[in-house]
Design a protein around this motif. Sequence first.
Motif, PDB file in Angstrom:
ATOM      1  N   ALA A  95     -11.560  -8.670   8.206  1.00 51.51           N
ATOM      2  CA  ALA A  95     -12.610  -8.424   7.582  1.00 51.51           C
ATOM      3  C   ALA A  95     -13.888  -8.316   7.648  1.00 51.51           C
ATOM      4  CB  ALA A  95     -13.066 -10.546   7.721  1.00 51.51           C
ATOM      5  N   ASN A  96     -14.433  -7.942   7.286  1.00 50.55           N
ATOM      6  CA  ASN A  96     -15.886  -7.327   7.318  1.00 50.55           C
ATOM      7  C   ASN A  96     -16.292  -7.370   8.252  1.00 50.55           C
ATOM      8  OD1 ASN A  96     -15.160  -4.598   6.026  1.00 50.55           O
ATOM      9  ND2 ASN A  96     -17.021  -5.444   4.304  1.00 50.55           N
ATOM     10  N   GLU A  97     -16.629  -8.647   9.140  1.00 52.95           N
ATOM     11  CA  GLU A  97     -17.739  -9.505  10.155  1.00 52.95           C
ATOM     12  C   GLU A  97     -16.284  -9.099  11.780  1.00 52.95           C
ATOM     13  OE1 GLU A  97     -16.388 -11.928   7.826  1.00 52.95           O
ATOM     14  OE2 GLU A  97     -17.831 -10.768   5.935  1.00 52.95           O
ATOM     15  N   HIS A 108     -13.171   0.717  14.315  1.00 54.03           N
ATOM     16  CA  HIS A 108     -12.860   0.720  12.456  1.00 54.03           C
ATOM     17  C   HIS A 108     -14.200   0.537  11.320  1.00 54.03           C
ATOM     18  CE1 HIS A 108      -9.624  -0.772   9.477  1.00 54.03           C
ATOM     19  NE2 HIS A 108     -10.603  -0.602   9.293  1.00 54.03           N
ATOM     20  N   LEU A 109     -14.710   1.834  10.957  1.00 57.04           N
ATOM     21  CA  LEU A 109     -15.221   1.210  10.188  1.00 57.04           C
ATOM     22  C   LEU A 109     -15.656   0.771   8.991  1.00 57.04           C
ATOM     23  CD1 LEU A 109     -16.826   4.976  10.666  1.00 57.04           C
ATOM     24  CD2 LEU A 109     -18.155   3.063  11.856  1.00 57.04           C
ATOM     25  N   PRO A 110     -16.564   0.173   8.422  1.00 57.34           N
ATOM     26  CA  PRO A 110     -16.996  -0.645   7.589  1.00 57.34           C
ATOM     27  C   PRO A 110     -16.925  -0.154   6.255  1.00 57.34           C
ATOM     28  CG  PRO A 110     -18.634  -0.703   8.300  1.00 57.34           C
ATOM     29  CD  PRO A 110     -17.969  -0.255   9.672  1.00 57.34           C
ATOM     30  N   TYR A 111     -15.738  -0.358   4.910  1.00 55.60           N
ATOM     31  CA  TYR A 111     -15.956   1.148   3.894  1.00 55.60           C
ATOM     32  C   TYR A 111     -17.614   0.721   3.452  1.00 55.60           C
ATOM     33  CZ  TYR A 111     -15.300   2.021  -0.314  1.00 55.60           C
ATOM     34  OH  TYR A 111     -15.548   2.975  -1.494  1.00 55.60           O
ATOM     35  N   ARG A 112     -17.786   2.081   3.511  1.00 51.10           N
ATOM     36  CA  ARG A 112     -19.229   2.588   3.006  1.00 51.10           C
ATOM     37  C   ARG A 112     -19.374   3.487   1.848  1.00 51.10           C
ATOM     38  NH1 ARG A 112     -20.619   4.319   8.741  1.00 51.10           N
ATOM     39  NH2 ARG A 112     -21.117   2.301   9.858  1.00 51.10           N
ATOM     40  N   ALA A 137      -9.568  -3.915   4.574  1.00 54.64           N
ATOM     41  CA  ALA A 137      -9.849  -3.256   6.186  1.00 54.64           C
ATOM     42  C   ALA A 137      -8.474  -3.539   6.457  1.00 54.64           C
ATOM     43  CB  ALA A 137     -10.346  -3.858   6.795  1.00 54.64           C
ATOM     44  N   VAL A 138      -7.210  -2.943   7.154  1.00 54.43           N
ATOM     45  CA  VAL A 138      -6.042  -3.071   7.649  1.00 54.43           C
ATOM     46  C   VAL A 138      -5.634  -2.142   8.634  1.00 54.43           C
ATOM     47  CG1 VAL A 138      -5.193  -4.070   5.605  1.00 54.43           C
ATOM     48  CG2 VAL A 138      -5.017  -2.046   5.885  1.00 54.43           C
ATOM     49  N   LYS A 139      -4.633  -2.477   9.583  1.00 56.75           N
ATOM     50  CA  LYS A 139      -4.594  -1.933  10.390  1.00 56.75           C
ATOM     51  C   LYS A 139      -2.419  -1.927  10.191  1.00 56.75           C
ATOM     52  CE  LYS A 139      -3.475  -1.920  15.709  1.00 56.75           C
ATOM     53  NZ  LYS A 139      -3.849  -2.566  17.249  1.00 56.75           N
ATOM     54  N   LEU A 140      -2.255  -0.542  10.394  1.00 55.34           N
ATOM     55  CA  LEU A 140      -0.602   0.228   9.968  1.00 55.34           C
ATOM     56  C   LEU A 140      -0.088   0.034  11.498  1.00 55.34           C
ATOM     57  CD1 LEU A 140      -1.134   2.276   6.969  1.00 55.34           C
ATOM     58  CD2 LEU A 140      -1.280  -0.250   6.898  1.00 55.34           C
TER      59      LEU A 140
END
Length: 85
Positions: A40-42, A48-52, A25-28
């Motif tokens: 981190a997912n936490e 910004h949704l977590p990867y599913r 997860a990144v911010k560009l």
Amino acid sequence: MKPMLCPNCKTNRTRFHFIEQHPKAVKLNPQTGEIEQEYANESLEPFHLPYRGPSYRVQCGVCGLIEDAEMFIQRAKLAQMGRET
């Protein structure tokens, strides 16, 4: 692991590539495309949704099709039931 059959070429039952996925997860920066922040997912920000998605995908070693493993497994089940087209 379960039997697999490529849903595209419908012949390959033995040659596959398992592609592990490790999402980050990144911010560009919208202007430069540079990574401004990694998460981190936490600690994801709101909106910004977590990867599913799946932890891995499968590529046919014959025709190159890349799909979720379930597509290959379901195609093998249909073929075992005599419903292969």
